[in-house]
Design a protein around this motif. Structure first.
Motif, PDB file in Angstrom:
ATOM      1  N   GLU A 175       0.844  -1.062   0.112  1.00  0.00           N
ATOM      2  CA  GLU A 175       0.134  -0.154   0.014  1.00  0.00           C
ATOM      3  C   GLU A 175       0.852   1.252  -0.001  1.00  0.00           C
ATOM      4  O   GLU A 175       0.511   2.133  -0.660  1.00  0.00           O
ATOM      5  N   HIS A 200      -8.145   7.167  -5.613  1.00  0.00           N
ATOM      6  CA  HIS A 200      -7.659   5.893  -4.918  1.00  0.00           C
ATOM      7  C   HIS A 200      -6.615   6.383  -4.052  1.00  0.00           C
ATOM      8  O   HIS A 200      -6.193   5.714  -3.108  1.00  0.00           O
ATOM      9  N   THR A 219      -6.576   4.731  -0.332  1.00  0.00           N
ATOM     10  CA  THR A 219      -5.147   3.949  -0.115  1.00  0.00           C
ATOM     11  C   THR A 219      -4.563   4.462   1.334  1.00  0.00           C
ATOM     12  O   THR A 219      -4.275   3.513   2.376  1.00  0.00           O
ATOM     13  N   GLN A 232      -6.564   2.736   3.915  1.00  0.00           N
ATOM     14  CA  GLN A 232      -6.322   1.230   3.799  1.00  0.00           C
ATOM     15  C   GLN A 232      -4.968   0.969   4.677  1.00  0.00           C
ATOM     16  O   GLN A 232      -4.738   0.119   5.622  1.00  0.00           O
ATOM     17  N   GLU A 239      -4.815  -3.792  -8.621  1.00  0.00           N
ATOM     18  CA  GLU A 239      -6.082  -4.095  -7.992  1.00  0.00           C
ATOM     19  C   GLU A 239      -6.125  -5.625  -7.928  1.00  0.00           C
ATOM     20  O   GLU A 239      -6.492  -5.854  -6.530  1.00  0.00           O
ATOM     21  N   GLU A 268      -3.631  -6.985  -5.295  1.00  0.00           N
ATOM     22  CA  GLU A 268      -4.183  -6.484  -3.863  1.00  0.00           C
ATOM     23  C   GLU A 268      -5.232  -7.203  -3.310  1.00  0.00           C
ATOM     24  O   GLU A 268      -5.518  -7.803  -2.391  1.00  0.00           O
ATOM     25  N   MET A 269      -6.412  -7.538  -4.203  1.00  0.00           N
ATOM     26  CA  MET A 269      -7.419  -8.129  -3.905  1.00  0.00           C
ATOM     27  C   MET A 269      -7.040  -9.684  -3.309  1.00  0.00           C
ATOM     28  O   MET A 269      -7.489 -10.086  -2.466  1.00  0.00           O
ATOM     29  N   TYR A 288      -5.751  -9.371   0.262  1.00  0.00           N
ATOM     30  CA  TYR A 288      -6.565  -9.046   1.339  1.00  0.00           C
ATOM     31  C   TYR A 288      -7.478 -10.311   1.488  1.00  0.00           C
ATOM     32  O   TYR A 288      -7.896 -10.574   2.541  1.00  0.00           O
ATOM     33  N   THR A 315     -11.403  -3.073   2.967  1.00  0.00           N
ATOM     34  CA  THR A 315     -10.422  -2.499   2.156  1.00  0.00           C
ATOM     35  C   THR A 315     -10.589  -3.407   0.866  1.00  0.00           C
ATOM     36  O   THR A 315     -10.372  -2.973  -0.315  1.00  0.00           O
ATOM     37  N   GLU A 329     -13.112  -2.076  -1.258  1.00  0.00           N
ATOM     38  CA  GLU A 329     -12.849  -0.909  -1.924  1.00  0.00           C
ATOM     39  C   GLU A 329     -11.846  -1.208  -3.281  1.00  0.00           C
ATOM     40  O   GLU A 329     -11.949  -0.673  -4.035  1.00  0.00           O
ATOM     41  N   GLU A 330     -11.192  -2.037  -2.888  1.00  0.00           N
ATOM     42  CA  GLU A 330     -10.261  -2.705  -4.153  1.00  0.00           C
ATOM     43  C   GLU A 330     -11.253  -2.982  -5.420  1.00  0.00           C
ATOM     44  O   GLU A 330     -11.005  -2.684  -6.638  1.00  0.00           O
ATOM     45  N   ASP A 390     -11.645  -1.765  -9.167  1.00  0.00           N
ATOM     46  CA  ASP A 390     -11.369  -2.654 -10.122  1.00  0.00           C
ATOM     47  C   ASP A 390     -12.526  -2.162 -11.275  1.00  0.00           C
ATOM     48  O   ASP A 390     -12.332  -2.304 -12.407  1.00  0.00           O
TER      49      ASP A 390
END
Ligand SMILES: [Fe+2]
Length: 321
Positions: free
Chosen positions: A21, A47, A51, A54, A109, A112-113, A116, A138, A141-142, A146
């Motif tokens: 992040e 974003h 971020t 996050q 994204e 990150e997904m 998470y 979070t 949000e990702e 996306d």
């Protein structure tokens, strides 16, 4: 330090996410600056705030773990951002570069997904409900970012194709839009602090002041003279716009998935029924259309007739200035 317990592994994952992040937070302003399309740039700028939030959530999880917030170098994010940098440095047409930037953003994204989702599963298994909840916030949000990039990508690809047709053809482009794409070339996303924009026209190198076609415009591509055509003129009067559209069977629409929040219309378009915009466009009322139109200081450049004398559907949303 080796991960000898699941709790160690979870902490290690949180450190990895924390670093990812932070890397992204540093990169986002640069990415936004390189995006020529206003909507795309706005997506990355928005974003930035997300971020930061996050990062704050991860710091809360460190606290819950009784640990000091600390990064573990995330090589995955580093690689993705390096690839993104290469994309931005390539000297291609800016419309195509924007498509590549949106694609690079989606890769980030998805990475990150995945991170998470894995961390959230670990938190659940360890009985850390609060941490799991924070990670889920979070994750949502990702996913939303996306979705937004996905919607923009599909528009940008279509618009890059159109833009590639060339300046000389632009006068006729309205006709081909009418037949092939059936939508106006513009957008706005004005509520919630986002600036207006539009889409597909072409600009050359300028990436600053917008000419309202969604790109930070180059000189000479300004409003009131779409594509250099003397046959075009600018409309701001609601009744005149409605009349121009209704004479051609067009109705107001927004691009699905571009509104950021409930009640945010997102990018606006004129859609010509029976054309390919149906899948990606959603009909809206004229009131909703003009709310966005006025809020973002837009004008509609239209062409009444082609140089050959036929009725033209060419239209482009531009900034009034
Ligand atoms: Fe993130």
């Amino acid at each position: 330090m080796p991960n000898s317990t699941p709790a160690d592994l979870f902490l290690s994952e949180v450190k990895d996410l924390y670093d990812a992040e932070k890397q992204l937070l540093r990169a986002l302003p640069r990415i936004a600056k390189n995006a020529a399309n206003d909507e795309l740039a706005n997506a990355f700028r928005t974003h930035v705030q997300e971020t930061k939030g996050q990062i704050g959530r991860l710091e809360q999880i460190f606290e819950q773990l009784g640990q000091r917030a600390k990064s573990k170098p995330c090589k995955g994010m580093k690689g993705l951002l390096e690839e993104g940098q290469e994309v931005m440095e390539e000297k291609g047409r800016e419309e195509v570069t924007d498509c590549a930037i949106a694609g690079a953003g989606r890769k980030v994204e998805h990475y990150e997904m995945a991170g998470y989702i894995a961390a959230q599963e670990m938190a659940k298994a360890l009985g850390m409900k609060e941490a799991a909840q924070l990670l889920n916030e979070t994750l949502e949000e990702e996913k939303e970012m996306d979705r937004r990039l996905k919607a923009l990508s599909s528009q940008l690809i279509k618009e890059a194709k159109t833009a590639g047709m060339g300046m000389e053809e632009e006068e006729g482009q309205g006709q081909s839009r009418g037949r092939g794409r059936g939508r106006s070339s513009s957008a706005s996303n004005g509520k919630n602090g986002k600036s207006a924009s539009a889409s597909s026209g072409r600009s050359s190198n300028g990436r600053k002041a917008s000419n309202g076609n969604g790109r930070k415009a180059s000189a000479g591509r300004g409003s009131g003279n779409a594509g250099g055509s003397k046959l075009s003129h600018m409309l701001t009067d609601h009744d005149e716009i409605k009349q121009w559209a209704e004479e051609r069977g067009a109705h107001p629409a927004c691009v699905k998935g571009t509104g950021r929040k409930k009640n945010d219309t997102g990018m606006i378009r004129l859609d010509f029924p029976g054309f390919s915009g149906e899948e990606s466009l959603q009909e809206i009322s004229w009131d909703e259309f003009f709310d966005q139109f006025d809020e973002n200081g837009l004008a509609l450049v239209v062409q009444e007739k082609t140089s050959g004398g036929a009725r033209s559907n060419f239209n482009k949303l531009v900034r009034r200035q």
